[in-house]
Write a protein that holds these residues in place. Structure first.
Motif, short mmCIF file in Angstrom:
data_model
loop_
_atom_site.label_atom_id
_atom_site.label_comp_id
_atom_site.label_asym_id
_atom_site.label_seq_id
_atom_site.Cartn_x
_atom_site.Cartn_y
_atom_site.Cartn_z
N GLN A 95 -15.32 61.31 46.64
CA GLN A 95 -14.96 61.43 48.06
C GLN A 95 -13.98 62.57 48.29
O GLN A 95 -14.11 63.32 49.27
CB GLN A 95 -14.34 60.11 48.54
N ALA A 96 -13.00 62.70 47.41
CA ALA A 96 -12.00 63.77 47.56
C ALA A 96 -12.66 65.14 47.45
O ALA A 96 -12.35 66.06 48.22
CB ALA A 96 -10.91 63.61 46.51
N ALA A 98 -15.68 65.89 48.15
CA ALA A 98 -16.56 66.12 49.29
C ALA A 98 -15.83 66.08 50.63
O ALA A 98 -16.42 66.37 51.67
CB ALA A 98 -17.69 65.08 49.28
N GLY A 99 -14.54 65.70 50.62
CA GLY A 99 -13.79 65.57 51.87
C GLY A 99 -14.30 64.44 52.73
O GLY A 99 -14.37 64.56 53.96
N GLU A 100 -14.63 63.32 52.10
CA GLU A 100 -15.20 62.18 52.82
C GLU A 100 -14.32 60.95 52.64
O GLU A 100 -13.34 60.95 51.90
CB GLU A 100 -16.62 61.89 52.30
N GLY A 101 -14.69 59.87 53.31
CA GLY A 101 -14.01 58.59 53.16
C GLY A 101 -12.53 58.69 53.47
O GLY A 101 -12.12 59.21 54.51
N PHE A 103 -10.46 60.61 52.44
CA PHE A 103 -9.96 61.99 52.39
C PHE A 103 -10.52 62.87 53.50
O PHE A 103 -10.28 64.07 53.52
CB PHE A 103 -10.27 62.59 51.02
N ALA A 104 -11.27 62.26 54.41
CA ALA A 104 -11.90 63.04 55.49
C ALA A 104 -10.87 63.72 56.38
O ALA A 104 -11.08 64.84 56.84
CB ALA A 104 -12.81 62.13 56.31
N GLU A 105 -9.75 63.03 56.62
CA GLU A 105 -8.72 63.58 57.50
C GLU A 105 -7.65 64.36 56.74
O GLU A 105 -6.80 64.99 57.35
CB GLU A 105 -8.05 62.44 58.29
N ARG A 106 -7.68 64.30 55.42
CA ARG A 106 -6.66 65.00 54.62
C ARG A 106 -7.36 65.73 53.47
O ARG A 106 -7.29 65.32 52.32
CB ARG A 106 -5.62 64.01 54.08
N GLN A 107 -8.02 66.80 53.81
CA GLN A 107 -8.73 67.58 52.81
C GLN A 107 -7.79 68.63 52.22
O GLN A 107 -6.86 69.09 52.87
CB GLN A 107 -9.95 68.23 53.43
#
Length: 321
Positions: A95-96, A98-101, A103-107
């Motif tokens: 997820q990190a 891919a910038g998802e889950g 971590f979507a708001e904190r890439q």
């Protein structure tokens, strides 16, 4: 004070300072972040720290830090410098990256620097039922009163499995925390409980020591349908369970970042595997670690870890290089 004595004192002081500086340079410090104090994974950190100290003659020192969970461990990659080792399920690393889950708001581009080292004991699903059958099937839970807990990985997985295999409407789910499972089973208030932890897990050992229990073993088809990693609990792990139990688990991996130098990553990885059997003699959960679990690592391995695996002839997937 005579000049000769002053000279000797100055020389001795200089030698002491020099020796202290040399020791400081020789000692490599590594921050290890896993879980909150009092949990099984924090205890594993204590055991791993001691194993690394012994295996490197004190040249590498693991300093444990408490954690609020795996998401926090990954998030701290954004700010950490130097030798940072943390534990997390590989799905969170995916997820990190891919910038998802979560971590979507904190890439952060720093997430791309995450590198794998070695697996640690997985979070293993245990379906524990009263009775002396030893090993039973999932269908044997039908019409039973089951405690699955709430708000935990184990509770979510248990509910998912019961629904997936059309059992959710055929069992009665108890409304209580999983901590009360062993006592409730011993008192006859429930017929089974579900717990997720590294095996052998203390609450199952405690229950099996005071009453006959059985564990659910899943079929190959059921394990494939869950999409989870297969986990075998060897026969003899728990009293009265003589046959292997096939279940599922959530892999947990020790990661670092590319900021760690190759030699330190190599030494950590080598020492972990070389000390694994000694750790298992002290605490059984280390005995469940196998080379096959390296394939569960998400992302790529640290080059220092790759060097160790290549040197020892341990097969690793090309995608991890």
């Amino acid at each position: 004070m005579p000049s000769f004595t002053r000279c000797l004192l100055a020389t001795a002081t200089a030698m002491l300072i020099g020796a202290t500086a040399l020791n400081a340079q020789a000692e490599t410090r590594v921050t290890y972040k896993s879980a909150s104090a009092g949990t099984a994974y924090y205890q594993m950190g204590v055991e791993l720290s001691e194993a690394i100290r012994r295996g490197t003659d004190g040249e590498i020192v693991l300093t444990l830090e408490e954690s609020q969970g795996s998401v926090q461990n990954v998030m701290e990659v954004m700010a950490r410098q130097g030798n940072y080792v943390f534990t997390t399920p590989p799905g969170l690393v995916e997820q990190a990256l891919a910038g998802e889950g979560a971590f979507a708001e904190r890439q952060s581009p720093r997430f791309q620097e995450i590198r794998g080292l070695f697996p640690i004991p997985a979070i293993t699903m245990h379906f524990v039922a009263a009775g002396d059958e030893g090993v039973i099937g999932l269908a044997d839970l039908e019409d039973k009163h089951i405690l699955i807990g709430r708000g935990t990985f184990g509770a979510r997985e248990a509910e998912r499995y019961l629904e997936m295999f059309n059992l959710l409407d055929k069992v009665r789910v108890a409304s209580a925390s999983i901590g009360s499972g062993p006592d409730a089973l011993k008192n006859g208030q429930i017929d089974a409980f579900v717990t997720a932890s590294s095996f052998p897990t203390p609450n199952v050992i405690e229950t099996a020591a005071s009453m006959p229990i059985s564990l659910v073993s899943l079929t190959d088809e059921q394990i494939e349908q869950t999409g989870a990693a297969r986990q075998t609990i060897p026969g003899g792990t728990y009293p009265g369970i003589d046959a292997d139990v096939e279940t599922t688990s959530l892999p947990v991996i020790a990661y670092t970042t590319s900021a760690m130098d190759d030699d330190t990553a190599y030494t950590l990885t080598r020492t972990f595997w070389e000390r694994r059997d000694a750790m298992a003699e002290e605490t059984a959960w280390w005995g469940g670690i196998t080379h096959d679990m390296i394939g569960n690592i998400a992302g790529t391995l640290h080059p220092g870890a790759v060097r160790y695996y290549d040197e020892t002839g341990i097969d690793i997937p090309e995608a991890l290089r």
